[in-house]
Scaffold this active site. Structure first.
Site, PDB file in Angstrom:
ATOM      1  N   HIS A 263       0.827  -1.215   0.000  1.00 41.74           N
ATOM      2  CA  HIS A 263       0.000   0.000   0.000  1.00 41.74           C
ATOM      3  C   HIS A 263       0.860   1.263   0.000  1.00 41.74           C
ATOM      4  O   HIS A 263       2.037   1.226   0.359  1.00 41.74           O
ATOM      5  CB  HIS A 263      -0.909   0.026   1.236  1.00 41.74           C
ATOM      6  CG  HIS A 263      -2.110  -0.861   1.100  1.00 41.74           C
ATOM      7  ND1 HIS A 263      -2.081  -2.196   1.396  1.00 41.74           N
ATOM      8  CD2 HIS A 263      -3.378  -0.591   0.691  1.00 41.74           C
ATOM      9  CE1 HIS A 263      -3.283  -2.724   1.183  1.00 41.74           C
ATOM     10  NE2 HIS A 263      -4.085  -1.773   0.747  1.00 41.74           N
TER      11      HIS A 263
ATOM     12  N   LYS B 169      -1.032   4.981   4.627  1.00 43.92           N
ATOM     13  CA  LYS B 169      -1.964   4.051   5.279  1.00 43.92           C
ATOM     14  C   LYS B 169      -1.632   3.919   6.773  1.00 43.92           C
ATOM     15  O   LYS B 169      -0.467   3.762   7.140  1.00 43.92           O
ATOM     16  CB  LYS B 169      -1.898   2.684   4.586  1.00 43.92           C
ATOM     17  CG  LYS B 169      -2.911   1.703   5.120  1.00 43.92           C
ATOM     18  CD  LYS B 169      -3.163   0.563   4.154  1.00 43.92           C
ATOM     19  CE  LYS B 169      -4.158  -0.444   4.703  1.00 43.92           C
ATOM     20  NZ  LYS B 169      -5.479   0.167   4.983  1.00 43.92           N
TER      21      LYS B 169
HETATM   22  N1  NDP Z   1     -12.860  -0.810   1.901  1.00 47.12           N
HETATM   23  C1  NDP Z   1     -12.115  -0.334   0.894  1.00 47.12           C
HETATM   24  O1  NDP Z   1     -12.269  -0.732  -0.266  1.00 47.12           O
HETATM   25  C2  NDP Z   1     -11.117   0.719   1.184  1.00 47.12           C
HETATM   26  C3  NDP Z   1     -10.918   1.097   2.461  1.00 47.12           C
HETATM   27  N2  NDP Z   1     -10.028   2.068   2.765  1.00 47.12           N
HETATM   28  C4  NDP Z   1      -9.982   2.449   4.162  1.00 47.12           C
HETATM   29  O2  NDP Z   1     -10.753   3.636   4.288  1.00 47.12           O
HETATM   30  C5  NDP Z   1     -10.206   4.458   5.312  1.00 47.12           C
HETATM   31  C6  NDP Z   1      -9.879   5.830   4.723  1.00 47.12           C
HETATM   32  O3  NDP Z   1      -8.853   5.662   3.776  1.00 47.12           O
HETATM   33  P1  NDP Z   1      -8.253   6.933   3.018  1.00 47.12           P
HETATM   34  O4  NDP Z   1      -9.350   7.699   2.386  1.00 47.12           O
HETATM   35  O5  NDP Z   1      -7.131   6.439   2.206  1.00 47.12           O
HETATM   36  O6  NDP Z   1      -7.666   7.737   4.263  1.00 47.12           O
HETATM   37  P2  NDP Z   1      -7.496   9.322   4.418  1.00 47.12           P
HETATM   38  O7  NDP Z   1      -6.548   9.527   5.562  1.00 47.12           O
HETATM   39  O8  NDP Z   1      -7.168   9.924   3.107  1.00 47.12           O
HETATM   40  O9  NDP Z   1      -8.967   9.794   4.840  1.00 47.12           O
HETATM   41  C7  NDP Z   1      -9.503   9.683   6.096  1.00 47.12           C
HETATM   42  C8  NDP Z   1     -10.224  10.976   6.374  1.00 47.12           C
HETATM   43  O10 NDP Z   1     -10.950  10.871   7.598  1.00 47.12           O
HETATM   44  C9  NDP Z   1     -10.772  12.119   8.256  1.00 47.12           C
HETATM   45  N3  NDP Z   1     -11.125  12.001   9.668  1.00 47.12           N
HETATM   46  C10 NDP Z   1     -10.354  11.666  10.725  1.00 47.12           C
HETATM   47  N4  NDP Z   1     -11.080  11.751  11.851  1.00 47.12           N
HETATM   48  C11 NDP Z   1     -12.323  12.154  11.474  1.00 47.12           C
HETATM   49  C12 NDP Z   1     -13.511  12.462  12.193  1.00 47.12           C
HETATM   50  N5  NDP Z   1     -13.570  12.394  13.520  1.00 47.12           N
HETATM   51  N6  NDP Z   1     -14.597  12.848  11.494  1.00 47.12           N
HETATM   52  C13 NDP Z   1     -14.563  12.940  10.170  1.00 47.12           C
HETATM   53  N7  NDP Z   1     -13.464  12.703   9.428  1.00 47.12           N
HETATM   54  C14 NDP Z   1     -12.365  12.309  10.097  1.00 47.12           C
HETATM   55  C15 NDP Z   1      -9.334  12.466   8.014  1.00 47.12           C
HETATM   56  O11 NDP Z   1      -9.039  13.826   8.296  1.00 47.12           O
HETATM   57  P3  NDP Z   1      -7.547  14.258   8.769  1.00 47.12           P
HETATM   58  O12 NDP Z   1      -6.601  13.567   7.829  1.00 47.12           O
HETATM   59  O13 NDP Z   1      -7.548  15.726   8.645  1.00 47.12           O
HETATM   60  O14 NDP Z   1      -7.388  13.776  10.186  1.00 47.12           O
HETATM   61  C16 NDP Z   1      -9.258  12.164   6.519  1.00 47.12           C
HETATM   62  O15 NDP Z   1      -9.739  13.239   5.752  1.00 47.12           O
HETATM   63  C17 NDP Z   1      -8.992   3.704   5.858  1.00 47.12           C
HETATM   64  O16 NDP Z   1      -9.384   2.963   6.993  1.00 47.12           O
HETATM   65  C18 NDP Z   1      -8.630   2.759   4.723  1.00 47.12           C
HETATM   66  O17 NDP Z   1      -7.964   1.601   5.163  1.00 47.12           O
HETATM   67  C19 NDP Z   1      -9.292   2.693   1.811  1.00 47.12           C
HETATM   68  C20 NDP Z   1      -9.424   2.335   0.509  1.00 47.12           C
HETATM   69  C21 NDP Z   1     -10.339   1.306   0.079  1.00 47.12           C
HETATM   70  O1  LIG Z   2      -5.917   2.152   2.970  1.00 49.90           O
HETATM   71  C1  LIG Z   2      -6.102   1.775   1.791  1.00 49.90           C
HETATM   72  O2  LIG Z   2      -5.690   2.411   0.819  1.00 49.90           O
HETATM   73  C2  LIG Z   2      -6.854   0.537   1.567  1.00 49.90           C
HETATM   74  N1  LIG Z   2      -7.399  -0.048   2.583  1.00 49.90           N
HETATM   75  C3  LIG Z   2      -8.175  -1.236   2.556  1.00 49.90           C
HETATM   76  C4  LIG Z   2      -7.489  -2.315   3.352  1.00 49.90           C
HETATM   77  O3  LIG Z   2      -6.947  -2.034   4.432  1.00 49.90           O
HETATM   78  O4  LIG Z   2      -7.496  -3.470   2.930  1.00 49.90           O
HETATM   79  C5  LIG Z   2      -8.592  -1.642   1.169  1.00 49.90           C
HETATM   80  C6  LIG Z   2      -7.576  -1.380   0.113  1.00 49.90           C
HETATM   81  O5  LIG Z   2      -6.554  -2.296   0.257  1.00 49.90           O
HETATM   82  C7  LIG Z   2      -7.052   0.051   0.186  1.00 49.90           C
END
Ligand code: NDP
Ligand SMILES: O=C(O)C1=N[C@H](C(=O)O)C[C@H](O)C1
Length: 266
Positions: free
Chosen positions: A155, A159
């Site tokens: 990743h 992350k």
């Molecule tokens: N299921 C799937 O297919 C996928 C899952 N994911 C997962 O999704 C999650 C997000 O990933 P990603 O978008 O890359 O991460 P990011 O860090 O880009 O986004 C997370 C966001 O949540 C915000 N945040 C933190 N605390 C709060 C709160 N209390 N209220 C509202 N917003 C908040 C952060 O703000 P700030 O940074 O300012 O603290 C940031 O903008 C992760 O757990 C990741 O593993 C990711 C990709 C695919």
């Molecule tokens: O944080 C990410 O980017 C992703 N998170 C998910 C995971 O923890 O498996 C899904 C995907 O791999 C992207």
């Protein structure tokens, strides 16, 4: 047509931004609110890139659910916050679709119990990419025939959680069918801690973090004279959005807890 009213938590994030666009371009959905602790009381239009979207942003989920009527919460935040959001949404009768990874086993059990009591649907999807879901299913099929498996997830370096939610789910799915085995040499020793990765029921999980990567996983199986490698790559976050849409559509029609998209695809 009655639209599905959606709240997005984490709209500024890498995934949240993509999800806002998905909801905005989907005729059957209406974005009614967003949750972002840094933009409490503001509008989504105050966030860079969303100048044209005039919906309210709340600093916490309680204020959001107190003010807007919603059907679905899409959570794309962090494990601790995501768990609080998911629990609170369910208690308010709002169906969660959760992409956030890093939830503990006890968290999942608690959410399943609330869903059962409330008779409300909830989908927790460690990976929304259909290819990744198939990769996990294929790995599970192979796990029946190969006891030796190493999971390598790769990743981007932004992350927070390791191993990835996908790697954990893959190991869990393989463990359901794999004959138990502690892999490697019985006397093997790590001369540098962590060299053999994380241990899940004797299987090893290795987490790679590098700028330039998005989300990738390779599941390697080995047996006498042969290896089998199953790999999936996400090259952008749009790859997750058809799965998010499938989850939103499905969660509206069900009243049970689902962990993993493999449970809702044919
Ligand atoms: N299921 C799937 O297919 C996928 C899952 N994911 C997962 O999704 C999650 C997000 O990933 P990603 O978008 O890359 O991460 P990011 O860090 O880009 O986004 C997370 C966001 O949540 C915000 N945040 C933190 N605390 C709060 C709160 N209390 N209220 C509202 N917003 C908040 C952060 O703000 P700030 O940074 O300012 O603290 C940031 O903008 C992760 O757990 C990741 O593993 C990711 C990709 C695919
Ligand atoms: O944080 C990410 O980017 C992703 N998170 C998910 C995971 O923890 O498996 C899904 C995907 O791999 C992207």
């Amino acid at each position: 047509m009655t639209k599905v009213r959606v709240i997005i938590a984490g709209p500024r994030g890498r995934m949240g931004r993509e999800a806002v666009q998905l909801v905005e371009r989907t005729d059957e959905y209406e974005l009614v609110g967003a949750i972002d602790y840094k933009y409490d009381g503001k509008q989504l239009s105050d966030i860079e890139g969303f100048q044209h979207i005039h919906i309210p942003v709340f600093g916490n989920i309680e204020a959001c659910l107190h003010t807007v009527q919603a059907d679905v919460l899409i959570d794309l935040t962090t494990p601790e916050v995501g768990m609080h959001h998911t629990r609170t949404a369910l208690l308010h009768g709002v169906r969660p679709v959760v992409g956030t990874t890093g939830f503990k086993k006890e968290d999942l059990q608690e959410l399943e119990q609330i869903c059962h009591e409330k008779e409300l649907g909830c989908i927790i999807a460690p990976n929304f990419a259909i290819g990744a879901v198939l990769m996990m299913k294929f790995a599970q099929m192979a796990g029946k025939y190969f006891n030796d498996v190493e999971i390598i997830e790769l990743h981007h370096d932004g992350k927070l959680d390791a191993p990835s939610g996908t790697a954990v789910k893959t190991a869990q799915m393989i463990a359901e069918v794999r004959e138990k085995k502690t892999q490697g040499h019985p006397n093997e020793k790590e001369t540098i801690a962590g060299a053999r990765g994380a241990d899940y029921e004797g299987m090893h999980i290795h987490s790679v973090r590098l700028p330039g990567l998005i989300a990738h996983q390779q599941v390697m199986f080995g047996a006498d004279g042969q290896t089998l490698t199953i790999r999936h790559d996400s090259y952008n976050r749009a790859s997750f959005m058809s799965g998010v849409k499938l989850a939103v559509d499905t969660v509206m029609k069900m009243d049970v807890f689902v962990y993993g998209l493999e449970n809702i695809i044919e």
